[in-house]
Design a protein around this motif. Sequence first.
Motif, short mmCIF file in Angstrom:
data_model
loop_
_atom_site.label_atom_id
_atom_site.label_comp_id
_atom_site.label_asym_id
_atom_site.label_seq_id
_atom_site.Cartn_x
_atom_site.Cartn_y
_atom_site.Cartn_z
N ILE A 48 0.88 -1.18 0.00
CA ILE A 48 0.00 0.00 0.00
C ILE A 48 0.91 1.22 0.00
CG2 ILE A 48 -1.78 1.26 1.28
CD1 ILE A 48 -2.52 -1.46 2.59
N ASP A 49 0.62 2.19 -0.86
CA ASP A 49 1.50 3.37 -0.91
C ASP A 49 1.11 4.39 0.16
OD1 ASP A 49 -0.69 4.79 -1.86
OD2 ASP A 49 0.17 5.25 -3.81
N GLN A 54 -3.67 0.71 -3.17
CA GLN A 54 -3.07 -0.63 -3.20
C GLN A 54 -2.25 -0.79 -4.48
OE1 GLN A 54 -4.97 -4.10 -2.02
NE2 GLN A 54 -6.19 -3.16 -0.41
N LEU A 55 -1.01 -1.23 -4.30
CA LEU A 55 -0.11 -1.44 -5.44
C LEU A 55 -0.01 -2.91 -5.82
CD1 LEU A 55 2.76 1.01 -4.39
CD2 LEU A 55 0.81 1.48 -5.86
N LEU A 66 10.84 0.75 -3.99
CA LEU A 66 9.84 1.81 -4.16
C LEU A 66 9.86 2.78 -2.97
CD1 LEU A 66 6.81 -0.23 -5.55
CD2 LEU A 66 7.85 1.74 -6.67
N ALA A 67 10.01 2.23 -1.77
CA ALA A 67 10.06 3.07 -0.56
C ALA A 67 11.30 3.96 -0.58
CB ALA A 67 10.05 2.21 0.69
N ASP A 68 12.44 3.39 -1.00
CA ASP A 68 13.68 4.16 -1.07
C ASP A 68 13.59 5.28 -2.09
OD1 ASP A 68 14.82 2.62 0.91
OD2 ASP A 68 15.87 1.27 -0.48
N GLU A 69 12.94 4.99 -3.24
CA GLU A 69 12.79 6.01 -4.29
C GLU A 69 11.98 7.21 -3.79
OE1 GLU A 69 11.00 4.05 -7.64
OE2 GLU A 69 12.83 2.93 -8.11
N ARG A 87 3.21 -1.12 4.16
CA ARG A 87 2.81 0.20 3.71
C ARG A 87 4.03 1.10 3.61
NH1 ARG A 87 -2.39 3.57 5.56
NH2 ARG A 87 -1.98 5.39 4.31
N ILE A 88 4.03 1.94 2.60
CA ILE A 88 5.10 2.93 2.44
C ILE A 88 4.65 4.17 3.22
CG2 ILE A 88 6.31 4.40 0.79
CD1 ILE A 88 5.90 2.14 -1.29
N MET A 89 5.48 4.57 4.19
CA MET A 89 5.11 5.72 5.02
C MET A 89 6.35 6.31 5.68
SD MET A 89 3.61 4.18 8.57
CE MET A 89 2.44 2.96 8.03
#
Length: 198
Positions: A48-49, A54-55, A66-69, A87-89
């Motif tokens: 989840i972004d 939802q990805l 993706l999180a690092d980018e 989740r990316i947060m």
Amino acid sequence: MYCFVSVFYVDSLLSAFFLRKYCILWEVLYITELMINEQVRDKEVRLIDENGAQLGIVSSREAQKLADERKLDLVKIAPTAKPPVCRIMDYGKYKFDQTKKEKEARKKQKTVDIKELRLSPSIDTHDVQVKVKKAIEFLKNGDKVKISIRFRGREIGHSKSAMVILENFAKDVEEYGIIDKPAKMEAKSLVMFLAPKN
């Protein structure tokens, strides 16, 4: 020999019991602390972004990339789901918000204290009125009041007059409080609880 085997068997059962308890405790502690970034080692995760979109299901390496980018953290929020949900947060901001919410919740919590007033079976009416004023003060502050009449020696024979004192006490404070627990004997004391009126 039989005695040795039985002792060994009992010892192994106890060891297994404590090991199982320790593992359950460790799992609970481990799950309550969220896993972030490199701690996420699952083959696949549901991602989840940061906006809640939802990805889909991706590998943990791809999720970390993706999180690092986005210069954010990859956080495993549902470790028991299959596949686990990440989740990316911004994890630092998330932790800050959580502690802030907990502080606000603690502020809103109202603690109710129980204040105790002690009377004697041979108390004078003026002394009762002093105690009544004190009880009203406690009830106005939102506290519960425990009124106890302690009997010494042969005073226990005057339990009926003590009951009358408590009944009159409850009538005197009925504008501010109600009987939470009616009068009853506890060891050598007659005890009644009053609660503030809402």
